[in-house]
Design an enzyme around this catalytic site. Sequence first.
Site, PDB file in Angstrom:
ATOM      1  N   HIS A 267      -0.271  11.130  -3.419  1.00  0.00           N
ATOM      2  CA  HIS A 267       0.434  10.826  -2.168  1.00  0.00           C
ATOM      3  C   HIS A 267      -0.396  11.311  -1.001  1.00  0.00           C
ATOM      4  O   HIS A 267      -1.037  12.350  -1.089  1.00  0.00           O
ATOM      5  CB  HIS A 267       1.807  11.513  -2.146  1.00  0.00           C
ATOM      6  CG  HIS A 267       2.730  10.921  -1.158  1.00  0.00           C
ATOM      7  ND1 HIS A 267       2.748  11.289   0.164  1.00  0.00           N
ATOM      8  CD2 HIS A 267       3.656   9.933  -1.293  1.00  0.00           C
ATOM      9  CE1 HIS A 267       3.650  10.567   0.796  1.00  0.00           C
ATOM     10  NE2 HIS A 267       4.214   9.739  -0.056  1.00  0.00           N
ATOM     11  N   ASP A 318       7.505   6.258  -6.954  1.00  0.00           N
ATOM     12  CA  ASP A 318       7.364   5.012  -7.705  1.00  0.00           C
ATOM     13  C   ASP A 318       7.259   5.245  -9.206  1.00  0.00           C
ATOM     14  O   ASP A 318       7.525   4.329  -9.990  1.00  0.00           O
ATOM     15  CB  ASP A 318       6.135   4.231  -7.222  1.00  0.00           C
ATOM     16  CG  ASP A 318       6.316   3.758  -5.805  1.00  0.00           C
ATOM     17  OD1 ASP A 318       7.428   3.334  -5.475  1.00  0.00           O
ATOM     18  OD2 ASP A 318       5.354   3.830  -5.019  1.00  0.00           O
TER      19      ASP A 318
HETATM   20  C1  LIG Z   1      -1.213   7.224  -2.513  1.00  0.00           C
HETATM   21  C2  LIG Z   1      -2.714   7.354  -2.365  1.00  0.00           C
HETATM   22  C3  LIG Z   1      -3.243   6.078  -1.692  1.00  0.00           C
HETATM   23  C4  LIG Z   1      -3.000   8.555  -1.463  1.00  0.00           C
HETATM   24  O1  LIG Z   1      -4.313   8.488  -1.169  1.00  0.00           O
HETATM   25  P1  LIG Z   1      -5.112   9.547  -0.284  1.00  0.00           P
HETATM   26  O2  LIG Z   1      -4.250  10.542   0.373  1.00  0.00           O
HETATM   27  O3  LIG Z   1      -5.979   8.740   0.588  1.00  0.00           O
HETATM   28  O4  LIG Z   1      -5.865  10.328  -1.383  1.00  0.00           O
HETATM   29  P2  LIG Z   1      -7.268   9.924  -1.919  1.00  0.00           P
HETATM   30  O5  LIG Z   1      -7.259   8.495  -2.332  1.00  0.00           O
HETATM   31  O6  LIG Z   1      -8.262  10.365  -0.895  1.00  0.00           O
HETATM   32  O7  LIG Z   1      -7.335  10.825  -3.196  1.00  0.00           O
HETATM   33  C5  LIG Z   1      -8.039  12.048  -3.307  1.00  0.00           C
HETATM   34  C6  LIG Z   1      -8.719  12.053  -4.658  1.00  0.00           C
HETATM   35  O8  LIG Z   1      -7.740  11.953  -5.695  1.00  0.00           O
HETATM   36  C7  LIG Z   1      -7.969  10.775  -6.458  1.00  0.00           C
HETATM   37  N1  LIG Z   1      -6.684  10.141  -6.699  1.00  0.00           N
HETATM   38  C8  LIG Z   1      -5.624  10.087  -5.850  1.00  0.00           C
HETATM   39  N2  LIG Z   1      -4.617   9.427  -6.418  1.00  0.00           N
HETATM   40  C9  LIG Z   1      -5.063   9.038  -7.632  1.00  0.00           C
HETATM   41  C10 LIG Z   1      -4.477   8.299  -8.658  1.00  0.00           C
HETATM   42  N3  LIG Z   1      -3.219   7.822  -8.555  1.00  0.00           N
HETATM   43  N4  LIG Z   1      -5.208   8.057  -9.772  1.00  0.00           N
HETATM   44  C11 LIG Z   1      -6.463   8.533  -9.881  1.00  0.00           C
HETATM   45  N5  LIG Z   1      -7.071   9.247  -8.930  1.00  0.00           N
HETATM   46  C12 LIG Z   1      -6.376   9.485  -7.807  1.00  0.00           C
HETATM   47  C13 LIG Z   1      -8.822   9.881  -5.575  1.00  0.00           C
HETATM   48  O9  LIG Z   1      -9.574   8.977  -6.353  1.00  0.00           O
HETATM   49  C14 LIG Z   1      -9.668  10.885  -4.865  1.00  0.00           C
HETATM   50  O10 LIG Z   1     -10.686  11.312  -5.733  1.00  0.00           O
HETATM   51  P3  LIG Z   1     -12.153  11.575  -5.174  1.00  0.00           P
HETATM   52  O11 LIG Z   1     -11.994  12.675  -4.175  1.00  0.00           O
HETATM   53  O12 LIG Z   1     -12.917  11.935  -6.388  1.00  0.00           O
HETATM   54  O13 LIG Z   1     -12.572  10.283  -4.547  1.00  0.00           O
HETATM   55  C15 LIG Z   1      -3.406   7.560  -3.719  1.00  0.00           C
HETATM   56  O14 LIG Z   1      -2.943   8.747  -4.291  1.00  0.00           O
HETATM   57  C16 LIG Z   1      -3.181   6.393  -4.666  1.00  0.00           C
HETATM   58  O15 LIG Z   1      -3.906   5.394  -4.583  1.00  0.00           O
HETATM   59  N6  LIG Z   1      -2.158   6.481  -5.581  1.00  0.00           N
HETATM   60  C17 LIG Z   1      -1.848   5.387  -6.452  1.00  0.00           C
HETATM   61  C18 LIG Z   1      -0.969   4.366  -5.728  1.00  0.00           C
HETATM   62  C19 LIG Z   1       0.439   4.846  -5.539  1.00  0.00           C
HETATM   63  O16 LIG Z   1       1.070   5.369  -6.436  1.00  0.00           O
HETATM   64  N7  LIG Z   1       0.943   4.620  -4.307  1.00  0.00           N
HETATM   65  C20 LIG Z   1       2.292   4.966  -3.952  1.00  0.00           C
HETATM   66  C21 LIG Z   1       2.292   6.019  -2.901  1.00  0.00           C
HETATM   67  S1  LIG Z   1       3.943   6.583  -2.547  1.00  0.00           S
END
Ligand SMILES: CC(C)(COP(=O)(O)OP(=O)(O)OC[C@H]1O[C@@H](n2cnc3c(N)ncnc32)[C@H](O)[C@@H]1OP(=O)(O)O)[C@@H](O)C(=O)NCCC(=O)NCCS
Length: 396
Positions: A267, A318
């Site tokens: 998140h 979710d």
């Molecule tokens: C929600 C989300 C977009 C938040 O993203 P964010 O705050 O930008 O966090 P980041 O994408 O920068 O994640 C930080 C790290 O954790 C990893 N990470 C975060 N969520 C992850 C996941 N669900 N699966 C695998 N790795 C994940 C990222 O790849 C990143 O790794 P890195 O530093 O090696 O590149 C992200 O967690 C995600 O894509 N989750 C899956 C989709 C989801 O469930 N969305 C519903 C949100 S309520």
Amino acid sequence: MTEPDIKKGLAGVVVDYTAVSKVNPETNSLLYRGYPVQELAATQPFEAVAYLLWHGELPTDVQLAQLRATERAYRHLPADVRAAIDLVPIDAHPMDEVRTAVSLIGARDLAGTGSVLDVSGSEEENLARSVRLFAMLPAIVAYGQRRRRGLQPVAPRDDLDYAANFLWMTFDETADDVVVDAFNRSMILYAEHSFNASTFTARVVTSTLSDLYSAVVAAIGALKGPLHGGANEAVLHIFDEIGTAENVGPWLDQALAEKRKIMGFGHRVYKRGDSRVPTMKAALDTLVEHYDRPDVAALYDTLESEFVSRKGIYPNLDYPSGPAYNLIGFDTLTFTPLFVAARVTGWTAHIMEQLASNALIRPLSEYNGPDERHIEGYVPDAAHQATADREEEAAG
Ligand SMILES: CC(C)(COP(=O)(O)OP(=O)(O)OC[C@H]1O[C@@H](n2cnc3c(N)ncnc32)[C@H](O)[C@@H]1OP(=O)(O)O)[C@@H](O)C(=O)NCCC(=O)NCCS
């Protein structure tokens, strides 16, 4: 030259005040107008929470009865909206149906508006529009699922409250109380979450003094993405891929080796767990028991514990809601439209808040394209030359 302080994805940027909800990642809490969401989910019907989001206070019995009466009056699927949905290809994503339906409802409602100067509406008009959308969305979502199954729409029932009627219109049978309760809780948990991508989208559109329906249509577009609302659907695809709890380990090895994002985890704001998950997980547990599906709980628990122990990334709402909706009988493609039906309350509360103290949302960007260049053979006219001279002068 100093590097500009760019906040990619607006991460960590506070763009405005809001009194609608408060997300506190430190205490892992979420308040709607001051009330913890867990307390609301345990005690309130969704209609009362919608009222709270719009008005700032929970309704009295009379106010709730009035809202319910209006909601019942708009529950029917209008014939032209049904016809519009029927124009959407049957294999299009149902979010496209919902977006199209809301767009038509807006066009119909605003027909006759003379000019764009008049579309943003008064608070009273926007409240009425919000209630109408809230009331119509269950019929739209239910019809979408029935249409894909080759079934006729089911007329709403006046003796049922919002959640029970939503399930009735979808499944053509009266749902058990435990199912209605779990569904009602999910709607409350999905209703609002401060400046998430779709809500911010709605606020951006509203800030141009466009209309509420256009803002909701744009928000639906933002919610469709798998990094936002689409994740609940994606969780079920993952469950289908994995199959059973025993397969979790090898499946995860491969998914992580391929650097896949595991949907339903992580998140932007909560980094130590999503405040809504325990309540939704408890609702899922009641459904697991009701439908006697311990296999679902085993897969859920195993994937969660394996992923958390390997990556330290926790489930978001979710993750439990996807399997819960699946057990209730919703098709996987219907999950994100359900999110729309819930979140429309939060979106519209934010739209009204934005309008009440509006400032056009227009951030800046740092240009990193090619240096200035010119069309070969172009001879500047006098006006262009004067501008170019001024620019040169300003550049010193
Ligand atoms: C929600 C989300 C977009 C938040 O993203 P964010 O705050 O930008 O966090 P980041 O994408 O920068 O994640 C930080 C790290 O954790 C990893 N990470 C975060 N969520 C992850 C996941 N669900 N699966 C695998 N790795 C994940 C990222 O790849 C990143 O790794 P890195 O530093 O090696 O590149 C992200 O967690 C995600 O894509 N989750 C899956 C989709 C989801 O469930 N969305 C519903 C949100 S309520």
